[in-house]
Write a protein that holds these residues in place. Structure first.
Motif, short mmCIF file in Angstrom:
data_model
loop_
_atom_site.label_atom_id
_atom_site.label_comp_id
_atom_site.label_asym_id
_atom_site.label_seq_id
_atom_site.Cartn_x
_atom_site.Cartn_y
_atom_site.Cartn_z
N PRO A 1 8.45 -20.11 -0.99
CA PRO A 1 8.38 -19.01 -1.93
C PRO A 1 6.97 -18.31 -1.91
O PRO A 1 6.62 -17.72 -3.02
CB PRO A 1 8.81 -19.30 -3.22
CG PRO A 1 8.24 -20.64 -3.41
CD PRO A 1 8.33 -21.13 -1.94
N ARG A 2 5.95 -18.71 -1.14
CA ARG A 2 4.77 -18.17 -1.28
C ARG A 2 4.73 -16.73 -0.76
O ARG A 2 5.48 -16.06 -0.11
CB ARG A 2 3.71 -18.93 -0.14
CG ARG A 2 3.59 -20.37 -0.39
CD ARG A 2 2.89 -21.17 0.39
NE ARG A 2 3.56 -21.40 1.58
CZ ARG A 2 2.84 -21.68 2.88
NH1 ARG A 2 1.67 -21.76 2.98
NH2 ARG A 2 3.71 -21.74 3.83
N PRO A 3 3.63 -16.01 -1.47
CA PRO A 3 3.58 -14.48 -1.15
C PRO A 3 3.55 -14.00 0.35
O PRO A 3 2.55 -14.54 0.80
CB PRO A 3 2.22 -14.03 -2.09
CG PRO A 3 2.53 -15.42 -3.06
CD PRO A 3 2.67 -16.36 -2.36
N PHE A 4 4.35 -13.12 0.70
CA PHE A 4 4.24 -12.84 2.16
C PHE A 4 4.70 -11.56 2.22
O PHE A 4 5.82 -10.81 1.79
CB PHE A 4 5.34 -13.68 2.99
CG PHE A 4 5.15 -13.40 4.44
CD1 PHE A 4 4.39 -13.81 5.30
CD2 PHE A 4 6.32 -12.77 5.07
CE1 PHE A 4 4.39 -13.78 6.66
CE2 PHE A 4 6.36 -12.16 6.20
CZ PHE A 4 5.30 -12.97 6.99
N MET A 5 3.95 -10.72 2.80
CA MET A 5 4.34 -8.97 3.09
C MET A 5 4.19 -8.86 4.55
O MET A 5 3.03 -8.99 5.21
CB MET A 5 3.51 -8.27 2.41
CG MET A 5 3.87 -6.50 2.56
SD MET A 5 3.01 -5.45 1.30
CE MET A 5 1.32 -5.55 1.94
N ALA A 6 5.08 -8.27 5.16
CA ALA A 6 4.87 -7.82 6.61
C ALA A 6 4.89 -6.50 6.65
O ALA A 6 5.67 -5.66 5.99
CB ALA A 6 5.95 -8.35 7.50
N ILE A 7 4.06 -5.76 7.55
CA ILE A 7 3.79 -4.44 7.68
C ILE A 7 4.42 -4.22 8.88
O ILE A 7 3.83 -4.49 10.22
CB ILE A 7 2.42 -3.75 7.57
CG1 ILE A 7 2.06 -3.84 6.01
CG2 ILE A 7 2.47 -2.15 7.95
CD1 ILE A 7 0.39 -3.54 5.94
N ALA A 8 5.72 -3.55 9.15
CA ALA A 8 6.48 -3.37 10.37
C ALA A 8 6.95 -2.07 10.54
O ALA A 8 8.08 -1.65 10.30
CB ALA A 8 7.40 -4.44 10.49
N PRO A 9 5.94 -1.01 11.29
CA PRO A 9 6.48 0.31 11.43
C PRO A 9 7.89 0.13 12.25
O PRO A 9 8.25 -0.79 13.23
CB PRO A 9 5.44 0.69 12.24
CG PRO A 9 4.34 -0.11 11.96
CD PRO A 9 4.60 -1.63 11.81
N LEU B 1 -2.88 -8.80 -1.56
CA LEU B 1 -3.75 -9.80 -1.77
C LEU B 1 -4.46 -9.82 -3.17
O LEU B 1 -4.56 -11.19 -3.71
CB LEU B 1 -4.90 -9.97 -0.61
CG LEU B 1 -4.26 -10.10 0.68
CD1 LEU B 1 -5.63 -9.99 1.84
CD2 LEU B 1 -3.41 -11.44 0.94
N SER B 2 -4.66 -8.73 -3.55
CA SER B 2 -5.46 -8.74 -4.95
C SER B 2 -4.39 -9.36 -6.11
O SER B 2 -4.68 -9.85 -6.93
CB SER B 2 -5.78 -7.34 -5.29
OG SER B 2 -6.76 -6.87 -4.52
N GLN B 3 -3.10 -9.01 -5.59
CA GLN B 3 -2.20 -9.54 -6.79
C GLN B 3 -1.80 -10.97 -6.63
O GLN B 3 -1.46 -11.48 -7.74
CB GLN B 3 -0.88 -8.65 -6.62
CG GLN B 3 -0.91 -6.98 -6.95
CD GLN B 3 0.54 -6.50 -6.38
OE1 GLN B 3 1.19 -6.77 -5.78
NE2 GLN B 3 0.44 -5.14 -7.25
N HIS B 4 -1.86 -11.42 -5.51
CA HIS B 4 -1.38 -12.69 -5.10
C HIS B 4 -2.24 -13.80 -4.78
O HIS B 4 -2.09 -15.10 -4.76
CB HIS B 4 -0.37 -12.63 -4.18
CG HIS B 4 0.86 -11.90 -4.47
ND1 HIS B 4 1.73 -12.18 -5.24
CD2 HIS B 4 1.27 -10.68 -4.16
CE1 HIS B 4 2.82 -11.62 -5.57
NE2 HIS B 4 2.42 -10.44 -4.74
#
Length: 277
Positions: free
Chosen positions: A211-219, A273-276
C-alpha cells in the motif's frame, strides 16, 4: 554552491556489473541534518543526469521535446535529488546494436538489462539515504520513459522506497503491449524474460508496491503503452489499495496526450511527493 541556492556534488559509483554510473547530487544550501526527503531522478533514453539538472527549467522546444532541468527544479522545491545517467541512456549504451548484444550476452547468466538498471537506481537510493541531510525513511523514485520504467520496477524490488511517480513509464500490461502496442517502441530491456508466465504489471504493483504511495502518469496516447493496458492496470491495482485501507495512496493520471513530459506533469509529481514523503 550554485547561484540558485543549491549545493551540487558530482559523484560516481559502480553497478552490479562493475560499470561506472555517473550522478549529480543536489541539495538546498543550509539543509538541516536528516530533514529532507531524497528522490532518485532518472531521465528518458535520450537524456542524462546533466540534462535533467540544467539551470533552465523548460521544454527543449516551446511545445515539444524533453523537459530540461526538472530534477534541479525539484531540488529548488526542497527535495534532495540524485540524478542518474542510467545504463540504457544513449550516452552509456554506445549504440543500439551494442545494447542488444549486451542483452543477449547477459541472458545466459540469468541477468537482464532491466535488472541492471534497477540495481543502479537502488544503489542511488542507498547513497541518498546515507547523506547527512536526507531522512532515510523518506526516499522516493521518479523518472521519465526509460527512467519511469526503472522507477516502478525498482520500487517493487525494494520495500524501503516510500513513494514513486513514473512518468510515461510503460506501466500497464506487458501482455497488452505485446498484442496491441507498437513492437518497435521498445528494445529488449522492456521484455523481461518469463515475466508473463507468472504475472503481469498489475499483479507486480498490487503485490509488491501496495500500500505504499504510487502515482503513474500515463497519457492516453502514449506510444509506449496502449490505453487498454493502463485501464487493465487500474482495474486490478485500485481494488488492492482499497482493500489495504489506503485508496488515497494510488492514482493514475491519464491526460489526453502522447509520450512527453510537460511542466503540468512535473507539478503533479511534486505535489504527490510532497504529500507522501
Amino acid at each position: 554552491k550554485t547561484a540558485d541556492g543549491l549545493v551540487q556534488t558530482r559523484l560516481s559509483f559502480a553497478n552490479v556489473l562493475g560499470d561506472v554510473v555517473t550522478a549529480i547530487l543536489l541539495q538546498p544550501a543550509g539543509a538541516k541534518r536528516r530533514s529532507h526527503p531524497g528522490v532518485v531522478c532518472m531521465s528518458g533514453t535520450s537524456g542524462s543526469a546533466e540534462r535533467i539538472t540544467r539551470a533552465e527549467f523548460r521544454r527543449a522546444k516551446p511545445d515539444e521535446g524533453s523537459l530540461l532541468g526538472w530534477a534541479r527544479e525539484l531540488a529548488r522545491r526542497g527535495f534532495v535529488t540524485l540524478s542518474l545517467t542510467l545504463k540504457g541512456t544513449v550516452g552509456r549504451r554506445v549504440s543500439a546494436s551494442f545494447w542488444e548484444k549486451q542483452a543477449r550476452m547477459l541472458a545466459p547468466f540469468g541477468r537482464t538489462l532491466m535488472g541492471v538498471m534497477v540495481d543502479e537506481a537502488l544503489r542511488g537510493a542507498r547513497i541518498l539515504g546515507g547523506t547527512d541531510v536526507v531522512d532515510p525513511q523518506r526516499l522516493a523514485l521518479t523518472g521519465m520513459s526509460l527512467g519511469g520504467n526503472v522507477t516502478w520496477y525498482a520500487m517493487a524490488c525494494e520495500p524501503d522506497i516510500r513513494a514513486a511517480v513514473p512518468v510515461c513509464g510503460g506501466v500497464g500490461s506487458l501482455r497488452r503491449q505485446i498484442l496491441e502496442g507498437d513492437p518497435n517502441r521498445h528494445s529488449t530491456y522492456f521484455y523481461v524474460p518469463h515475466l508473463l508466465r507468472y504475472f503481469d504489471h498489475p499483479q507486480i504493483v498490487a503485490t509488491c508496491i501496495c500500500p505504499r504511495p504510487f502515482m503513474a502518469i500515463a497519457p492516453t496516447r502514449d506510444e509506449d503503452m496502449p490505453k487498454s493496458g493502463v485501464d487493465e492496470f487500474v482495474r486490478v491495482v485500485q481494488p488492492a489499495y482499497k482493500e489495504a485501507g489506503h485508496p488515497e495512496r494510488f492514482r493514475v493520471y491519464q491526460p489526453e496526450s502522447q509520450h512527453s513530459y510537460t511542466q503540468q506533469y512535473f507539478e503533479k509529481m511534486v505535489k504527490w511527493l510532497s504529500q507522501h514523503c
